[in-house]
Design a protein around this motif. Sequence first.
Motif, PDB file in Angstrom:
ATOM      1  N   CYS A 180      -7.996  24.563  45.415  1.00  0.00           N
ATOM      2  CA  CYS A 180      -8.761  23.859  44.400  1.00  0.00           C
ATOM      3  C   CYS A 180      -8.432  24.491  43.060  1.00  0.00           C
ATOM      4  CB  CYS A 180     -10.257  23.873  44.689  1.00  0.00           C
ATOM      5  SG  CYS A 180     -11.054  25.458  44.469  1.00  0.00           S
ATOM      6  N   THR A 234     -17.896  16.962  44.951  1.00  0.00           N
ATOM      7  CA  THR A 234     -18.143  18.020  43.972  1.00  0.00           C
ATOM      8  C   THR A 234     -19.578  17.894  43.461  1.00  0.00           C
ATOM      9  OG1 THR A 234     -15.843  18.134  43.262  1.00  0.00           O
ATOM     10  CG2 THR A 234     -17.491  18.989  41.742  1.00  0.00           C
ATOM     11  N   SER A 291     -17.436  22.607  45.334  1.00  0.00           N
ATOM     12  CA  SER A 291     -16.800  21.399  45.831  1.00  0.00           C
ATOM     13  C   SER A 291     -16.426  21.616  47.287  1.00  0.00           C
ATOM     14  CB  SER A 291     -15.556  21.056  45.008  1.00  0.00           C
ATOM     15  OG  SER A 291     -14.971  19.857  45.447  1.00  0.00           O
TER      16      SER A 291
END
Lengths: 112, 115
Positions: free
Chosen positions: A87, A63, A70
Amino acid sequence: GIQVEQSPPDLILQEGANSTLRCNFSDSVNNLQWFHQNPWGQLINLFYIPSGTKQNGRLSATTVATERYSLLYISSSQTTDSGVYFCAVEQDSGAGSYQLTFGKGTKLSVIP
Amino acid sequence: EAQVTQNPRYLITVTGKKLTVTCSQNMNHEYMSWYRQDPGLGLRQIYYSMNVEVTDKGDVPEGYKVSRKEKRNFPLILESPSPNQTSLYFCASSLFRDRGIGEQFFGPGTRLTVL
């Protein structure tokens, strides 16, 4: 609210291939998490990674909070890696927003 | 075994008939949350709780209620279900980290159909 975009939306890989999944977010975040949803619907936490790089076996994640993205790397993919990868971020609103916003996911299919 | 449990796992009901989906965790987590998952929309947060008697709305709270009377339990209540609440529901829990929510642990999901 914060926007979370994942790419690609779909990915088909031959077993043994490597892949990179991306998650972009529109604002500063307190934390970022990656999840895998297997074909039976179970959601498993892969990484808690607000910044930096982590590795777990064939999977690793990076990230870059300052650039608001990320990456999830899958190496030597196996059929058991198939499923949807999400995510999720918690927006940094100063005092902790306590809300988790998910991207729409990347559907990965690994074929033998 | 550390886990989040949900019941029932599958439910078919009719419009307007009140129902409750239970969620329980045995990890002493402060934070608990409910999500719904719909095709093409990903997971969206319905309600969350930071601790006993402390709850707040997520992104899609309309038509739902929650309560947190005990640390381990966080039931989701649909007082008058409608067909647009047909969905896959997940409960999750976590500790808090230095900066907000910790790693989320998810229950197995509840597939709800409202006719």
